[in-house]
Design a protein around this motif. Structure first.
Motif, PDB file in Angstrom:
ATOM      1  N   SER A  91       0.621  -1.077  -0.415  1.00  0.00           N
ATOM      2  CA  SER A  91      -0.121  -0.148   0.014  1.00  0.00           C
ATOM      3  C   SER A  91       1.096   1.228  -0.220  1.00  0.00           C
ATOM      4  N   TYR A  92       1.845   0.965   0.354  1.00  0.00           N
ATOM      5  CA  TYR A  92       2.936   2.282   1.214  1.00  0.00           C
ATOM      6  C   TYR A  92       3.293   2.239  -0.598  1.00  0.00           C
ATOM      7  N   TYR A  93       4.125   1.289  -1.522  1.00  0.00           N
ATOM      8  CA  TYR A  93       4.604   1.414  -3.232  1.00  0.00           C
ATOM      9  C   TYR A  93       4.193   2.408  -3.284  1.00  0.00           C
ATOM     10  N   GLY A  94       2.119   1.651  -3.463  1.00  0.00           N
ATOM     11  CA  GLY A  94       1.242   2.127  -4.377  1.00  0.00           C
ATOM     12  C   GLY A  94       0.908   3.221  -4.125  1.00  0.00           C
ATOM     13  N   TYR A  95       0.860   3.759  -3.233  1.00  0.00           N
ATOM     14  CA  TYR A  95       0.404   4.985  -2.784  1.00  0.00           C
ATOM     15  C   TYR A  95       1.497   6.080  -3.469  1.00  0.00           C
ATOM     16  N   SER A  96       3.048   5.918  -3.150  1.00  0.00           N
ATOM     17  CA  SER A  96       3.658   6.804  -3.469  1.00  0.00           C
ATOM     18  C   SER A  96       4.601   6.799  -4.975  1.00  0.00           C
ATOM     19  N   THR A  97       4.458   5.878  -5.965  1.00  0.00           N
ATOM     20  CA  THR A  97       4.586   5.688  -7.186  1.00  0.00           C
ATOM     21  C   THR A  97       4.216   6.622  -8.250  1.00  0.00           C
ATOM     22  N   ILE A  98       5.090   7.375  -8.618  1.00  0.00           N
ATOM     23  CA  ILE A  98       4.464   8.670  -9.461  1.00  0.00           C
ATOM     24  C   ILE A  98       4.916   8.239 -10.500  1.00  0.00           C
ATOM     25  N   TYR A  99       5.079   8.140 -11.830  1.00  0.00           N
ATOM     26  CA  TYR A  99       5.529   8.640 -13.072  1.00  0.00           C
ATOM     27  C   TYR A  99       5.615  10.061 -14.012  1.00  0.00           C
ATOM     28  N   TYR A 100       6.629  10.465 -14.247  1.00  0.00           N
ATOM     29  CA  TYR A 100       6.913  11.694 -14.244  1.00  0.00           C
ATOM     30  C   TYR A 100       7.372  11.740 -16.458  1.00  0.00           C
ATOM     31  N   ASP A 101       6.579  12.454 -17.166  1.00  0.00           N
ATOM     32  CA  ASP A 101       7.249  12.306 -18.664  1.00  0.00           C
ATOM     33  C   ASP A 101       7.414  13.759 -18.568  1.00  0.00           C
ATOM     34  N   PRO A 102       8.952  14.180 -18.751  1.00  0.00           N
ATOM     35  CA  PRO A 102       9.253  15.582 -18.585  1.00  0.00           C
ATOM     36  C   PRO A 102       8.910  16.262 -20.178  1.00  0.00           C
ATOM     37  N   GLY A 103       8.578  17.467 -20.498  1.00  0.00           N
ATOM     38  CA  GLY A 103       8.121  18.131 -21.353  1.00  0.00           C
ATOM     39  C   GLY A 103       8.940  18.415 -22.429  1.00  0.00           C
ATOM     40  N   TYR A 104       9.022  18.728 -23.626  1.00  0.00           N
ATOM     41  CA  TYR A 104       9.626  18.533 -25.077  1.00  0.00           C
ATOM     42  C   TYR A 104       8.894  19.291 -26.510  1.00  0.00           C
ATOM     43  N   TYR A 105      10.036  19.481 -27.090  1.00  0.00           N
ATOM     44  CA  TYR A 105       9.590  20.474 -27.861  1.00  0.00           C
ATOM     45  C   TYR A 105       9.765  19.728 -29.447  1.00  0.00           C
ATOM     46  N   GLN A 106       9.147  19.358 -29.612  1.00  0.00           N
ATOM     47  CA  GLN A 106       8.157  19.039 -31.049  1.00  0.00           C
ATOM     48  C   GLN A 106       8.835  20.429 -32.532  1.00  0.00           C
ATOM     49  N   THR A 107       9.285  19.777 -33.557  1.00  0.00           N
ATOM     50  CA  THR A 107       9.438  20.717 -34.779  1.00  0.00           C
ATOM     51  C   THR A 107       8.910  19.722 -35.600  1.00  0.00           C
ATOM     52  N   ASP A 108       7.058  20.707 -36.306  1.00  0.00           N
ATOM     53  CA  ASP A 108       6.682  19.712 -37.160  1.00  0.00           C
ATOM     54  C   ASP A 108       6.523  20.200 -38.365  1.00  0.00           C
ATOM     55  N   LYS A 109       7.030  19.252 -39.753  1.00  0.00           N
ATOM     56  CA  LYS A 109       7.585  19.910 -40.971  1.00  0.00           C
ATOM     57  C   LYS A 109       6.112  20.182 -41.402  1.00  0.00           C
ATOM     58  N   THR A 110       6.042  20.455 -42.744  1.00  0.00           N
ATOM     59  CA  THR A 110       4.650  20.364 -43.674  1.00  0.00           C
ATOM     60  C   THR A 110       5.326  20.755 -45.006  1.00  0.00           C
ATOM     61  N   TYR A 111       4.888  20.231 -46.338  1.00  0.00           N
ATOM     62  CA  TYR A 111       5.553  19.487 -47.016  1.00  0.00           C
ATOM     63  C   TYR A 111       4.132  20.214 -48.440  1.00  0.00           C
ATOM     64  N   PHE A 112       4.510  21.107 -48.790  1.00  0.00           N
ATOM     65  CA  PHE A 112       2.938  21.527 -49.726  1.00  0.00           C
ATOM     66  C   PHE A 112       3.815  21.265 -51.318  1.00  0.00           C
ATOM     67  N   ILE A 113       3.462  20.227 -52.368  1.00  0.00           N
ATOM     68  CA  ILE A 113       3.182  19.743 -53.458  1.00  0.00           C
ATOM     69  C   ILE A 113       2.820  19.723 -54.617  1.00  0.00           C
ATOM     70  N   GLU A 114       3.251  19.942 -55.510  1.00  0.00           N
ATOM     71  CA  GLU A 114       2.086  20.227 -56.938  1.00  0.00           C
ATOM     72  C   GLU A 114       2.556  19.732 -57.941  1.00  0.00           C
ATOM     73  N   SER A 115       2.202  18.703 -58.546  1.00  0.00           N
ATOM     74  CA  SER A 115       1.744  17.705 -59.479  1.00  0.00           C
ATOM     75  C   SER A 115       1.488  17.682 -60.525  1.00  0.00           C
ATOM     76  N   ASN A 116       1.909  18.928 -61.949  1.00  0.00           N
ATOM     77  CA  ASN A 116       1.049  18.851 -62.924  1.00  0.00           C
ATOM     78  C   ASN A 116       0.989  17.964 -64.402  1.00  0.00           C
ATOM     79  N   LEU A 117       0.333  17.719 -65.434  1.00  0.00           N
ATOM     80  CA  LEU A 117       0.399  16.968 -66.269  1.00  0.00           C
ATOM     81  C   LEU A 117      -0.070  17.341 -67.438  1.00  0.00           C
ATOM     82  N   TYR A 118       0.995  17.745 -68.575  1.00  0.00           N
ATOM     83  CA  TYR A 118       0.401  18.643 -69.538  1.00  0.00           C
ATOM     84  C   TYR A 118       0.798  17.609 -70.659  1.00  0.00           C
TER      85      TYR A 118
END
Length: 189
Positions: free
Chosen positions: A118-145
């Motif tokens: 009960s002591y162990y279960g009561y005191s178990t805490i999991y911590y995930d730290p924050g982080y920075y994430q960079t999202d990259k978006t690519y815009f692509i165009e296809s043309n048919l002639y």
């Protein structure tokens, strides 16, 4: 994906050949895109010509062949259409993903000091730290002639967010592009 088709100038009969040119200075991206697009075109019965084979590899502004050189090569091989693929825009956005705290307490009904469990279960805490994430978006165009009229027959714009790898992204892009082209092609009567 957004698309447009020039219904007034598309041939009633299906085209039989396509010249594929990925307009990028990145040789690895160019090769992957042209190979995957050519394979998809050939799987649908089109004769496919890749610029990397017909003209040779080029990257950077100083090595790009002129429009006249490309048109001459296309005319020499007798290709009916030209498909271009180009990166139109690239955006990056960095965002903060906040951390989280999880408290594990399966023994809520038992007193805090009763036993180790009960002591162990009561005191178990999991911590995930924050982080920075960079999202990259690519815009692509296809043309048919159409090579006879030099008119744009079809244009398809799409975007890719955080593509995993060049080869996988190229295959996914090719599959979605082919699906879009199939939808746009006028139905046979």
């Amino acid at each position: 994906m957004a698309s447009w088709i020039n219904k007034e100038h598309i041939q009633p009969e299906p085209y039989k050949s396509v010249f594929i040119i990925a307009l990028t200075g990145n040789l690895q991206v160019k090769t992957a895109l042209e190979n995957n697009l050519a394979a998809a075109a050939e799987a649908r019965g089109l004769k496919a010509f890749k610029s990397i084979n017909v003209i040779g590899p080029f990257s950077g502004k100083e090595s790009i062949p002129s429009k006249e050189v490309i048109q001459k090569k296309i005319n020499e091989i007798g290709c009916e259409t030209v498909m271009t693929v180009a990166l139109v825009s690239k955006e990056s956005e960095t965002r903060y993903v906040p951390g989280s705290v999880t408290v594990y307490n399966p023994y809520v009904l038992y007193p805090y000091y009763d036993n180790f469990g009960s002591y162990y279960g009561y005191s178990t805490i999991y911590y995930d730290p924050g982080y920075y994430q960079t999202d990259k978006t690519y815009f692509i165009e296809s043309n048919l002639y159409d090579t006879k009229t030099n008119l744009l027959i079809m244009s398809i714009q799409s975007k890719a967010v955080n593509p995993p790898s060049i080869d996988q992204s190229s295959k996914e892009y090719t599959a979605s592009l082919v699906d879009e082209v199939e939808k746009l092609r006028p139905a046979k009567k």
